[in-house]
Design a protein around this motif. Structure first.
Motif, PDB file in Angstrom:
ATOM      1  N   ALA A  74       0.851  -1.194   0.000  1.00  0.00           N
ATOM      2  CA  ALA A  74       0.000   0.000   0.000  1.00  0.00           C
ATOM      3  C   ALA A  74       0.880   1.235   0.000  1.00  0.00           C
ATOM      4  CB  ALA A  74      -0.912   0.012   1.228  1.00  0.00           C
ATOM      5  N   VAL A  75       0.308   2.306  -0.511  1.00  0.00           N
ATOM      6  CA  VAL A  75       0.985   3.605  -0.469  1.00  0.00           C
ATOM      7  C   VAL A  75       0.024   4.554   0.247  1.00  0.00           C
ATOM      8  CG1 VAL A  75       1.944   5.500  -1.843  1.00  0.00           C
ATOM      9  CG2 VAL A  75       2.170   3.141  -2.658  1.00  0.00           C
ATOM     10  N   LEU A  76       0.576   5.349   1.133  1.00  0.00           N
ATOM     11  CA  LEU A  76      -0.242   6.255   1.931  1.00  0.00           C
ATOM     12  C   LEU A  76       0.173   7.696   1.638  1.00  0.00           C
ATOM     13  CD1 LEU A  76      -2.220   6.815   4.191  1.00  0.00           C
ATOM     14  CD2 LEU A  76      -0.519   6.039   5.823  1.00  0.00           C
ATOM     15  N   ALA A  77      -0.783   8.491   1.138  1.00  0.00           N
ATOM     16  CA  ALA A  77      -0.504   9.886   0.792  1.00  0.00           C
ATOM     17  C   ALA A  77      -0.971  10.793   1.923  1.00  0.00           C
ATOM     18  CB  ALA A  77      -1.243  10.252  -0.497  1.00  0.00           C
ATOM     19  N   LEU A  78      -0.085  11.690   2.369  1.00  0.00           N
ATOM     20  CA  LEU A  78      -0.417  12.592   3.476  1.00  0.00           C
ATOM     21  C   LEU A  78      -0.071  14.034   3.113  1.00  0.00           C
ATOM     22  CD1 LEU A  78       1.149  10.515   6.402  1.00  0.00           C
ATOM     23  CD2 LEU A  78      -1.282  10.654   5.813  1.00  0.00           C
ATOM     24  N   GLY A  79      -0.924  14.947   3.530  1.00  0.00           N
ATOM     25  CA  GLY A  79      -0.656  16.362   3.282  1.00  0.00           C
ATOM     26  C   GLY A  79      -1.856  17.179   3.710  1.00  0.00           C
ATOM     27  N   ALA A  80      -1.744  18.493   3.483  1.00  0.00           N
ATOM     28  CA  ALA A  80      -2.844  19.384   3.854  1.00  0.00           C
ATOM     29  C   ALA A  80      -3.011  20.456   2.792  1.00  0.00           C
ATOM     30  CB  ALA A  80      -2.552  20.027   5.212  1.00  0.00           C
ATOM     31  N   VAL A  81      -4.202  20.559   2.261  1.00  0.00           N
ATOM     32  CA  VAL A  81      -4.518  21.626   1.304  1.00  0.00           C
ATOM     33  C   VAL A  81      -5.509  22.548   2.021  1.00  0.00           C
ATOM     34  CG1 VAL A  81      -5.326  22.179  -1.000  1.00  0.00           C
ATOM     35  CG2 VAL A  81      -4.194  19.991  -0.599  1.00  0.00           C
ATOM     36  N   ILE A  82      -5.090  23.799   2.178  1.00  0.00           N
ATOM     37  CA  ILE A  82      -5.866  24.731   3.011  1.00  0.00           C
ATOM     38  C   ILE A  82      -6.311  25.918   2.168  1.00  0.00           C
ATOM     39  CG2 ILE A  82      -5.833  26.134   5.111  1.00  0.00           C
ATOM     40  CD1 ILE A  82      -3.615  24.254   6.147  1.00  0.00           C
ATOM     41  N   GLN A  83      -7.597  26.202   2.198  1.00  0.00           N
ATOM     42  CA  GLN A  83      -8.191  27.195   1.301  1.00  0.00           C
ATOM     43  C   GLN A  83      -7.559  28.576   1.419  1.00  0.00           C
ATOM     44  OE1 GLN A  83     -12.474  27.407   1.284  1.00  0.00           O
ATOM     45  NE2 GLN A  83     -12.301  28.098  -0.820  1.00  0.00           N
ATOM     46  N   GLY A  84      -7.328  29.015   2.640  1.00  0.00           N
ATOM     47  CA  GLY A  84      -6.790  30.358   2.856  1.00  0.00           C
ATOM     48  C   GLY A  84      -5.446  30.583   2.180  1.00  0.00           C
ATOM     49  N   GLU A  85      -4.716  29.516   1.934  1.00  0.00           N
ATOM     50  CA  GLU A  85      -3.336  29.617   1.467  1.00  0.00           C
ATOM     51  C   GLU A  85      -3.217  30.098   0.027  1.00  0.00           C
ATOM     52  OE1 GLU A  85      -0.500  28.112   3.451  1.00  0.00           O
ATOM     53  OE2 GLU A  85      -1.997  28.545   4.966  1.00  0.00           O
ATOM     54  N   THR A  86      -4.196  29.799  -0.805  1.00  0.00           N
ATOM     55  CA  THR A  86      -4.016  30.084  -2.226  1.00  0.00           C
ATOM     56  C   THR A  86      -5.342  30.128  -2.970  1.00  0.00           C
ATOM     57  OG1 THR A  86      -3.070  29.241  -4.272  1.00  0.00           O
ATOM     58  CG2 THR A  86      -3.716  27.620  -2.677  1.00  0.00           C
ATOM     59  N   ALA A  87      -5.307  30.852  -4.081  1.00  0.00           N
ATOM     60  CA  ALA A  87      -6.501  30.906  -4.925  1.00  0.00           C
ATOM     61  C   ALA A  87      -6.683  29.604  -5.683  1.00  0.00           C
ATOM     62  CB  ALA A  87      -6.379  32.069  -5.897  1.00  0.00           C
ATOM     63  N   HIS A  88      -5.579  28.890  -5.950  1.00  0.00           N
ATOM     64  CA  HIS A  88      -5.764  27.647  -6.702  1.00  0.00           C
ATOM     65  C   HIS A  88      -5.959  26.422  -5.792  1.00  0.00           C
ATOM     66  CE1 HIS A  88      -1.407  27.238  -6.320  1.00  0.00           C
ATOM     67  NE2 HIS A  88      -1.442  26.078  -6.912  1.00  0.00           N
ATOM     68  N   PHE A  89      -6.467  26.715  -4.598  1.00  0.00           N
ATOM     69  CA  PHE A  89      -6.818  25.655  -3.639  1.00  0.00           C
ATOM     70  C   PHE A  89      -7.632  24.529  -4.276  1.00  0.00           C
ATOM     71  CE2 PHE A  89     -10.648  24.368  -1.267  1.00  0.00           C
ATOM     72  CZ  PHE A  89     -10.114  23.646  -0.208  1.00  0.00           C
ATOM     73  N   GLU A  90      -8.644  24.936  -5.037  1.00  0.00           N
ATOM     74  CA  GLU A  90      -9.545  23.921  -5.599  1.00  0.00           C
ATOM     75  C   GLU A  90      -8.834  23.029  -6.605  1.00  0.00           C
ATOM     76  OE1 GLU A  90     -13.259  25.619  -6.820  1.00  0.00           O
ATOM     77  OE2 GLU A  90     -13.630  26.307  -4.782  1.00  0.00           O
ATOM     78  N   VAL A  91      -7.934  23.630  -7.368  1.00  0.00           N
ATOM     79  CA  VAL A  91      -7.168  22.837  -8.351  1.00  0.00           C
ATOM     80  C   VAL A  91      -6.272  21.843  -7.609  1.00  0.00           C
ATOM     81  CG1 VAL A  91      -5.395  22.969 -10.151  1.00  0.00           C
ATOM     82  CG2 VAL A  91      -7.204  24.677 -10.053  1.00  0.00           C
ATOM     83  N   VAL A  92      -5.561  22.348  -6.599  1.00  0.00           N
ATOM     84  CA  VAL A  92      -4.639  21.479  -5.855  1.00  0.00           C
ATOM     85  C   VAL A  92      -5.422  20.344  -5.183  1.00  0.00           C
ATOM     86  CG1 VAL A  92      -2.929  21.372  -3.998  1.00  0.00           C
ATOM     87  CG2 VAL A  92      -3.020  23.383  -5.464  1.00  0.00           C
ATOM     88  N   ALA A  93      -6.547  20.682  -4.557  1.00  0.00           N
ATOM     89  CA  ALA A  93      -7.342  19.670  -3.851  1.00  0.00           C
ATOM     90  C   ALA A  93      -7.886  18.630  -4.829  1.00  0.00           C
ATOM     91  CB  ALA A  93      -8.484  20.341  -3.085  1.00  0.00           C
ATOM     92  N   ALA A  94      -8.467  19.104  -5.934  1.00  0.00           N
ATOM     93  CA  ALA A  94      -9.112  18.169  -6.871  1.00  0.00           C
ATOM     94  C   ALA A  94      -8.089  17.328  -7.620  1.00  0.00           C
ATOM     95  CB  ALA A  94      -9.971  18.955  -7.863  1.00  0.00           C
ATOM     96  N   GLU A  95      -7.020  17.968  -8.100  1.00  0.00           N
ATOM     97  CA  GLU A  95      -6.047  17.228  -8.911  1.00  0.00           C
ATOM     98  C   GLU A  95      -5.271  16.206  -8.083  1.00  0.00           C
ATOM     99  OE1 GLU A  95      -5.928  17.259 -12.260  1.00  0.00           O
ATOM    100  OE2 GLU A  95      -7.660  18.564 -12.008  1.00  0.00           O
ATOM    101  N   SER A  96      -4.958  16.561  -6.844  1.00  0.00           N
ATOM    102  CA  SER A  96      -4.222  15.587  -6.030  1.00  0.00           C
ATOM    103  C   SER A  96      -5.115  14.389  -5.732  1.00  0.00           C
ATOM    104  CB  SER A  96      -3.666  16.227  -4.753  1.00  0.00           C
ATOM    105  OG  SER A  96      -4.679  16.835  -3.997  1.00  0.00           O
ATOM    106  N   ALA A  97      -6.378  14.647  -5.419  1.00  0.00           N
ATOM    107  CA  ALA A  97      -7.301  13.537  -5.120  1.00  0.00           C
ATOM    108  C   ALA A  97      -7.504  12.657  -6.355  1.00  0.00           C
ATOM    109  CB  ALA A  97      -8.637  14.084  -4.624  1.00  0.00           C
TER     110      ALA A  97
END
Ligand code: INI
Length: 154
Positions: A74-97
């Motif tokens: 198994a591979v386990l992906a860990l991190g945090a995408v936080i809305q306040g940090e950037t305007a491209h939050f949604e891109v980072v969240a959706a593309e990583s998922a």
């Protein structure tokens, strides 16, 4: 009818962790939770690797490479995408998922998404073990369970 359920037993499993340095304080807490979970379920330190990447967007490629190596259950992906940090939050969240889901389907190795997506740093901290629960711990449980299910389906 035969039922299959994955045991929460990590002895003998080989697991790779991919973790984003972005929001490192939170990532580190997720990593602590994941490692705590793995060890408490019998995982041997020598059966794992931890790979740090720059951000959540870099996780899918590295996770896929690890999954395709044939070395890990198994591979386990860990991190945090936080809305306040950037305007491209949604891109980072959706593309990583999306990339993580594709890596699992393409390699047939569980790639578990333990990336937090939150509106604020406070919410991320709360979910990284400061308040209630640690998503890293929960994601590690899922990695153990799914790896054991796939072993039974071989
Ligand atoms: N990466 C994260 O892991 N979390 C974030 O919150 C984030 N924000 O907010 O931008 C983030 N961005 C960086 C991104 O993952 C890539 O590293 C970067 O775009 C270079 O490809």
């Amino acid at each position: 009818m035969r039922e299959i359920a994955g045991k929460y037993e990590a002895a003998g499993l080989k697991i790779a962790l991919v973790i984003s340095r972005f929001n490192e304080l939170i990532s580190q807490k997720l990593l602590d939770g994941a490692v705590d979970c793995l060890k408490r379920h019998g995982f041997a330190d020598t059966d794992g690797v931890i790979v740090w990447v720059s951000g959540a967007l870099e996780i899918p490629l590295v996770a896929k490479k690890l999954a395709a190596s044939g070395q890990y259950d198994a591979v386990l992906a860990l991190g945090a995408v936080i809305q306040g940090e950037t305007a491209h939050f949604e891109v980072v969240a959706a593309e990583s998922a999306k990339g993580i889901a594709q890596a699992a389907l393409q390699t047939q190795v569980p790639v578990v998404n333990g990336i937090l997506t939150t509106n604020t740093v406070e919410q991320a901290m709360a979910r990284a073990g400061v308040k209630s629960g640690n998503k890293g711990f929960e994601a590690a449980m899922t990695a153990i369970e799914t790896a054991n299910i796939l072993k039974q389906l071989k």
